[in-house]
Every structure is written in C-alpha cells, then in structure tokens.
Design a protein around this motif. Structure first.
Motif, mmCIF file in Angstrom:
data_model
loop_
_atom_site.group_PDB
_atom_site.id
_atom_site.type_symbol
_atom_site.label_atom_id
_atom_site.label_comp_id
_atom_site.label_asym_id
_atom_site.label_seq_id
_atom_site.Cartn_x
_atom_site.Cartn_y
_atom_site.Cartn_z
ATOM 1 N N ARG A 1 -57.167 55.136 6.557
ATOM 2 C CA ARG A 1 -56.079 55.851 5.965
ATOM 3 C C ARG A 1 -55.844 55.380 4.666
ATOM 4 O O ARG A 1 -54.983 56.099 3.795
ATOM 5 C CB ARG A 1 -55.118 56.046 6.879
ATOM 6 C CG ARG A 1 -55.307 56.749 8.210
ATOM 7 C CD ARG A 1 -53.878 57.310 8.923
ATOM 8 N NE ARG A 1 -54.378 58.218 10.065
ATOM 9 C CZ ARG A 1 -54.442 58.023 11.327
ATOM 10 N NH1 ARG A 1 -54.202 56.870 11.858
ATOM 11 N NH2 ARG A 1 -54.629 58.693 12.369
ATOM 12 N N ALA B 1 -55.236 57.364 1.241
ATOM 13 C CA ALA B 1 -53.847 57.389 0.383
ATOM 14 C C ALA B 1 -54.226 56.961 -1.035
ATOM 15 O O ALA B 1 -53.408 57.637 -1.965
ATOM 16 C CB ALA B 1 -52.880 56.418 1.195
ATOM 17 N N ASP C 1 -52.460 60.858 0.043
ATOM 18 C CA ASP C 1 -52.149 61.516 1.367
ATOM 19 C C ASP C 1 -52.914 60.756 2.402
ATOM 20 O O ASP C 1 -54.280 61.048 2.598
ATOM 21 C CB ASP C 1 -52.518 62.867 1.237
ATOM 22 C CG ASP C 1 -52.142 63.742 2.619
ATOM 23 O OD1 ASP C 1 -51.677 63.126 3.575
ATOM 24 O OD2 ASP C 1 -52.069 64.802 2.673
ATOM 25 N N ALA C 2 -52.527 60.019 3.468
ATOM 26 C CA ALA C 2 -53.063 59.058 4.165
ATOM 27 C C ALA C 2 -53.617 59.900 5.451
ATOM 28 O O ALA C 2 -54.647 59.356 6.271
ATOM 29 C CB ALA C 2 -52.467 58.040 4.824
ATOM 30 N N GLN D 1 -48.799 54.231 -2.525
ATOM 31 C CA GLN D 1 -49.043 55.230 -1.437
ATOM 32 C C GLN D 1 -49.620 54.699 -0.261
ATOM 33 O O GLN D 1 -49.371 55.030 0.879
ATOM 34 C CB GLN D 1 -49.791 56.588 -2.155
ATOM 35 C CG GLN D 1 -49.202 57.383 -3.203
ATOM 36 C CD GLN D 1 -48.035 58.087 -2.612
ATOM 37 O OE1 GLN D 1 -47.816 58.225 -1.673
ATOM 38 N NE2 GLN D 1 -47.382 58.466 -3.814
ATOM 39 N N ILE D 2 -50.553 53.658 -0.418
ATOM 40 C CA ILE D 2 -51.002 52.885 0.570
ATOM 41 C C ILE D 2 -49.918 52.404 1.170
ATOM 42 O O ILE D 2 -49.810 52.550 2.757
ATOM 43 C CB ILE D 2 -52.187 52.025 0.193
ATOM 44 C CG1 ILE D 2 -53.395 52.658 -0.450
ATOM 45 C CG2 ILE D 2 -52.330 51.185 1.356
ATOM 46 C CD1 ILE D 2 -54.325 51.811 -0.710
ATOM 47 N N GLN E 1 -47.254 54.973 3.036
ATOM 48 C CA GLN E 1 -47.744 55.622 4.156
ATOM 49 C C GLN E 1 -48.354 54.912 5.405
ATOM 50 O O GLN E 1 -48.433 55.470 6.551
ATOM 51 C CB GLN E 1 -48.743 56.664 3.538
ATOM 52 C CG GLN E 1 -48.121 57.524 2.559
ATOM 53 C CD GLN E 1 -49.159 58.630 2.167
ATOM 54 O OE1 GLN E 1 -49.747 59.405 2.798
ATOM 55 N NE2 GLN E 1 -49.271 58.791 0.665
#
Length: 339
Positions: free
Chosen positions: A67, A71, A76-77, A298-299, A302
């Motif tokens: 995931r 991301a 988006d994971a 983002q990583i 999420q």
C-alpha cells in the motif's frame, strides 16, 4: 594547457548534467502507471504480515508495504490488487510479469538475485529460522531434536538451512516435506512431526492461527539462520526499483522523525529543513522519482510509520520487535537519509 582544461571542464559539466537527469522510465513503472494500480503478490495466510481478514480485507506488515508503493505512485494507498501466492509459484509469477512486486516471506539471497533475474529493494523484516515444538515433548533446545521428524515446506531456503544445521552437528534428520498449509497444520497438531521449522514470524503467525490449541506449542530459543525478508522486483526497471526501495524507507524515516499518520499534516509546517524536504515542501524528491512531491506525506498519512504498522499488525501476535527496532533504539533498521 588552456585547451585541455577547457575540454575537461566541458566534460565534467556534461557528466554533471547527465547525472542530474532523472532515471529513465522502466517497463514496469510505465505499465503500473498506465494500469492505475499495483499488482502485489503476497502470502494469504500469514497472520500479522499478510492475511485476509473476516471481511475479505488484506492486512499485515507486508500488505502495508504494498500500500505504501501505491500511495507513493498514485497518492492513493487503496490502488493495489493483491494476488495470493504460494511458496512454489511466487518467484515464477514475478519472473513472468504476473505481479509487479512480491512482498512476502521471501529471503534475500545471492542465488535469487544472481540467477533468477530478480532484485530485492530492501528489508522489511529481519527474521531467523526457528523451531516450533509441542510442549509435551519436553524439548527445550534444537540440539535435542536428533532423530526427530521435522515438518518443512518445499521451495524455500528453510530446507537447506535445516539440512545444514543437522549435518553440521552430526545429528540425524527425518524431514517431512509438506507444501499444503492445511495438510501441514494437520501433521503438526496430530503429532506426525515432532517440530515445524520456518522463520519465527511465520511460526508465530502459525501458532496464533491455532487458537487455544496454540498454547500447546512453544518456540525453541535457537535461530539457525539469517532471514532478511523484503520486497522483490524484476531486474532492469531502475525507476520502479527506486520507487519501491524508497517507499520502504519512508515508514522508517517517519518513525525517526516522530512523524505519524495522526500528526503528519501538522508537521508540514515544521521548520526543520530535513522534515520539509522529507514531506515534499522542498527538495523535489518526488519529481526525481517520477511521482508527486507529496509522495512520502501520502504514505505516512494513509499507511503510517513503521511503528504504527507494527503495532497494528504484528504486536497482537506477541512477537517482540527486537532487532527490527530502529538503529537508534538498539535495532538494525538503518534507513539512509532522504536528502
């Protein structure tokens, strides 16, 4: 001499410009971007690391690694399609291009990199091979397994490690090779084998999967091998390699900085220049990797940092973090600086 110096300066400048160029695109990187999701191969029944829960959702430390790549690539994971792999088909599936990345209980070895056309991007979990035995046997050390019947799965480094360990000590070995997990579980619980050997993470997950019956079994103290486990990709995709490698470093770096999924938004205003670069406010690291500059943000937002992933997935198994702690906490995870 002036002409020579001028020529050297031009050559050095050209080399510098060449080094400053981003890595060329790769077949896998481009295919993943065009497809719109990552195809990730992993084990379907390794509690705490990679397993499908009662709602059909994939969970685990390795799952979080997949995931994290999504991301980073898409912001988006959730843009991952998970594919269940077995010990027998995992590497052939990667070689054949059926999956983009393999994140499972796969040990980084020379043979796998030098002869199979594969490449490990880092280490997600440092493990070692151990033994699970029934408490009623009264065995407290692997040295007491002389002549024992040991359950072992084929197609793994485990078989060779087991044979080496017994041969080195002049002990008699009776291996019972079983591939199917359900058959393996039945062999162990019915007493067909005296012990089961694989990495301690898998042994802990296996024991947890036995429910109340798991209390009848114990792990012996010896570790008979080094098992660095991490993501694997096909060789020849440098841009994909860079992205997968650094997506794996981000959760560790975030833990170093004390950045979590809960506070990452607030840390965007942290005046520390290193944090500013890490979270994409400066530095242009995402551009270098071919993704958005907020890729690390983002990583973390999420998926979380490494400690968060560990607490969510592995800690409930009762497995101590041990050498999988950060280097600053007495472990051996030592991510390179993002600068």
């Amino acid at each position: 001499m002036k002409r020579l110096l001028t020529a050297f300066a031009l050559l050095a400048g050209g080399m510098g410009a060449a080094l400053a160029q981003p890595a060329s695109s790769s077949a896998t990187f481009d295919a993943v971007r065009a497809r719109g999701h990552v195809v990730c191969g992993t084990a379907p029944n390794l509690a705490g690391f990679a397993a499908v829960d009662s709602r059909g959702e994939w969970r685990g430390l390795y799952v979080d690694g997949c995931r994290a790549v999504a991301a980073a690539m898409f912001g988006d994971a959730t843009r991952v399609r998970f594919v269940a792999t077995t010990l027998q088909n995992r590497l052939p599936m990667l070689q054949a291009g059926e999956i983009d990345i393999l994140v499972s209980n796969t040990t980084w070895t020379l043979t796998r990199e030098a002869s199979l056309g594969l490449q490990f991007t880092g280490v997600t979990f440092y493990d070692g091979q151990g033994f699970l035995v029934r408490r009623s046997l009264g065995v407290t050390s692997a040295r007491q397994l002389d002549g024992a019947t040991i359950c072992v799965q084929p197609g793994t480094t485990t078989e060779l490690n087991l044979a080496d360990y017994f041969r080195r000590r002049g002990m008699r070995l009776n291996p019972l090779v079983i591939d199917n997990v359900e058959e393996l579980r039945g062999a162990i619980t019915s007493g067909r084998c005296d012990a089961y050997t694989i990495g301690t993470a898998a042994l802990t997950a296996f024991r947890a999967g036995l429910g109340a019956q798991g209390e009848d079994f114990m792990l012996l103290p010896e570790l008979i091998s080094k098992e660095p486990l991490g993501p694997v990709i096909r060789k020849g995709d440098q841009r994909w390699f860079d992205l997968v490698r650094w997506a794996g470093f981000v959760p560790l770096l975030a833990e170093e900085f004390g950045i979590t999924s809960e506070n990452v938004a607030a840390r965007l205003n942290d005046p520390d220049p290193e944090v500013q670069r890490f979270l994409g406010r400066t530095g242009g690291f995402g551009t270098m990797l071919g993704v958005q500059d907020d890729w690390a943000f983002q990583i973390i937002r999420q998926v979380g940092n490494y400690q968060e992933s560990w607490d969510r997935n592995v800690a409930p198994l009762g497995l101590a973090r041990g050498i999988n702690r950060l280097w600053s906490e007495g472990g051996i995870h030592y991510p390179p600086p993002a600068r």
